[in-house]
Design an enzyme around this catalytic site. Structure first.
Site, PDB file in Angstrom:
ATOM      1  N   CYS A 180       0.828  -1.212   0.000  1.00 35.64           N
ATOM      2  CA  CYS A 180       0.000   0.000   0.000  1.00 35.64           C
ATOM      3  C   CYS A 180       0.863   1.263   0.000  1.00 35.64           C
ATOM      4  CB  CYS A 180      -0.982  -0.051   1.167  1.00 35.64           C
ATOM      5  SG  CYS A 180      -2.322   1.144   1.013  1.00 35.64           S
ATOM      6  N   HIS A 233      -3.155  -5.460   1.867  1.00 32.93           N
ATOM      7  CA  HIS A 233      -2.433  -5.671   3.127  1.00 32.93           C
ATOM      8  C   HIS A 233      -2.417  -7.130   3.574  1.00 32.93           C
ATOM      9  CE1 HIS A 233      -2.033  -1.374   3.909  1.00 32.93           C
ATOM     10  NE2 HIS A 233      -3.269  -1.251   3.451  1.00 32.93           N
ATOM     11  N   GLU A 277      -0.513  -8.371   5.580  1.00 32.38           N
ATOM     12  CA  GLU A 277      -0.166  -8.370   7.005  1.00 32.38           C
ATOM     13  C   GLU A 277      -1.393  -8.253   7.911  1.00 32.38           C
ATOM     14  OE1 GLU A 277       0.239  -5.887   4.936  1.00 32.38           O
ATOM     15  OE2 GLU A 277      -0.105  -3.949   5.900  1.00 32.38           O
TER      16      GLU A 277
END
Lengths: 297, 194
Positions: free
Chosen positions: B78, B174, B176
């Site tokens: 991002c 994302h 994560e």
């Protein structure tokens, strides 16, 4: 390539934006010009307001959502996320702010509350941040759908003591919950006044399920670093920037101190020659009736 | 083997947790000295203007660029993707310029348009669950840039959201935030290739 239909307004997406703000500084602004100064200084988001809390205090009367024209101006002029405040319980102000395209709504005690009930935040696509003085209050707000929590502190004072107190209390209560056994869990939920499922979750994980920022009285780079060292994920600076002598330089210094919060040498370097901080109100001299933190609970 | 995560602002802790989960030594990087000791770098999600400004002040832009040019594997998610790219459609902001792509910031819209969806990734057996938050997409990518995943917008146009250029990986979304470690494993595999 085949993709599934996109889901908007999910908890993941709402809490996720707060994750992206971590380690950053969110600054109160009252004009597009201030918003640009904040963005250039490295703010990770801005809070669009009619008046900063110190001026709301001085002005008195009913404090409401900002003029939509002001909010739109700010949205048009910066590329970082724009937040705006609604009154506690005023779900129509929140509907309006969502329709304007704000990225986060702060259901805030800085404005005059309209209800003892808070907004049902699950009903919205836009995420909400809410203030809390302790763990029970944080979990009640999360139960209502808040995707981010901040300490209440005491807004518009420039005195960080209340933010420290709220953060310490929350940390202590979370630590205590992790020691509570299964047969004591319901009583713990009762004592905290918090939803049982969330209490169980915190007892198991030892942390809030959402991001927790510091807010209320942060005026200097050292204040910001103090809150970070106490375990906050980032900081809101309200009156602290634009009520000081040198907003641009102070804003940059607070951003740098928030990133390098464990490095006293760097905090000292950015704290030099900042000019006067906001004048401030000593918490000991503020009558209880004038405390914003007691609004909503 | 040590993987650094640029820790100026954003969700760097989530990346550290992912790297630890796959058994890698992960460290926070805020200074050029901390960059020197890492074998690969993750640039997290966050605000690209904030990260870019801090990277400029603390003298990280040139050292990261030099390491990327000499083949250090890097993963940007991002804001990390924006920081890696050569330009944005919005105008000037500090960027590394090591990924040959023009990026459109907040391309899918504002926060109310943020979304999650499963997306197909070339070379992966199963889709990735991808979270897009005020996400960018890539426009005008260079001929060396391989598109690994793309997303179709409301107008029916497709846009790259996961690309690879040599040892540089960049995503609009994302991984994560959902605990899918496959891209982090890919990053670590690129160290072994180096």
């Amino acid at each position: 390539m085949a993709n599934t239909a996109p889901d908007i307004g999910t908890d993941k997406v709402k809490r996720g934006l707060a994750d992206m703000l971590k380690g950053g500084v969110i600054m109160d602004v009252v004009s597009a010009e201030q918003a640009k100064i904040a963005e250039a200084a490295g703010a990770c988001a801005v809070m669009a307001l009619e008046r900063v809390p110190a001026d709301i205090r001085a002005h008195g009367g009913v404090a409401r959502m900002a003029d939509p024209a002001r909010v739109e101006e700010i949205i048009a002029d910066v590329s970082i996320p724009v937040m705006a405040k609604s009154r506690i319980g005023h779900f129509v102000e929140a509907q309006v702010l969502q329709s304007l395209g704000v990225d986060y709504i702060d259901e805030s005690e800085v404005l005059t509350p309209v209800d003892t009930n808070h907004i049902d935040k699950h009903e919205f696509t836009v995420p909400f941040v809410c203030g809390a003085k302790d763990l029970g209050e944080a979990l009640r707000r999360i139960g209502e759908g808040a995707a981010m929590i901040r300490t209440k502190g005491e807004p518009g004072t420039g005195d960080v003591v209340e933010a420290v107190r709220h953060m310490r209390k929350m940390n202590a209560q979370i630590a205590w919950l992790t020691t509570v056994g299964p047969n004591e869990m319901m009583n713990a939920a009762k004592e905290l006044g918090a939803p049982f499922d969330l209490v169980k979750e915190i007892a198991a994980t030892g942390k809030l399920p959402v991001v927790n920022f510091a807010a209320g009285g942060i005026a200097t780079p050292a204040d910001a670093a103090l809150m970070m060292q106490l375990g906050c994920d980032g900081v809101f600076v309200g009156s602290g920037v634009f009520k000081s002598d040198n907003p641009d330089v102070r804003a940059r210094a607070i951003v740098e101190a928030t990133t390098f919060y464990k490095d006293p040498e760097k905090i000292g370097r950015v704290s030099r020659n900042l000019g006067e901080a906001m004048v401030g109100i000593n918490m000991d001299e503020l009558p209880t009736a004038e405390m914003m933190q007691n609004r909503g609970s | 083997m040590t993987v650094g995560v640029l820790a100026l602002q954003g969700d760097f802790r989530e990346h550290i947790a992912m790297l630890i989960e796959i058994g890698v030594n992960a460290v926070e990087v805020r200074t050029p000295e901390e960059l020197d000791v890492v074998d690969a770098l993750v640039i997290p999600g966050g605000e690209s203007t904030t990260i870019g400004r801090l990277a400029t002040i603390y003298g990280l832009i040139e050292p990261i660029r030099v390491r990327c040019d000499s083949g250090m594997p890097v993963l940007g998610t991002c804001a990390g993707m924006i920081f890696l790219a050569s330009s944005t459609t919005e105008g000037e902001q500090p960027q590394l310029g090591v990924l040959d792509a023009r990026v459109r910031r907040n391309a899918f819209g504002r926060q109310v348009d943020s979304f999650e969806a499963d997306i197909e990734v070339s070379g992966f057996d199963s889709p990735m669950h991808a979270v897009f938050i005020r996400a960018p997409w890539m426009e005008k990518i260079g001929s060396d840039v391989e598109v690994l995943a793309e997303v179709t917008d409301r107008q029916g146009d497709t846009h790259p959201v996961l690309v690879r250029q040599g040892r540089i990986l960049a995503t609009s979304f994302h991984p994560e935030l959902v605990g899918d470690t496959r891209l982090h494993e890919m990053l670590v595999a690129l160290i072994d290739e180096a």
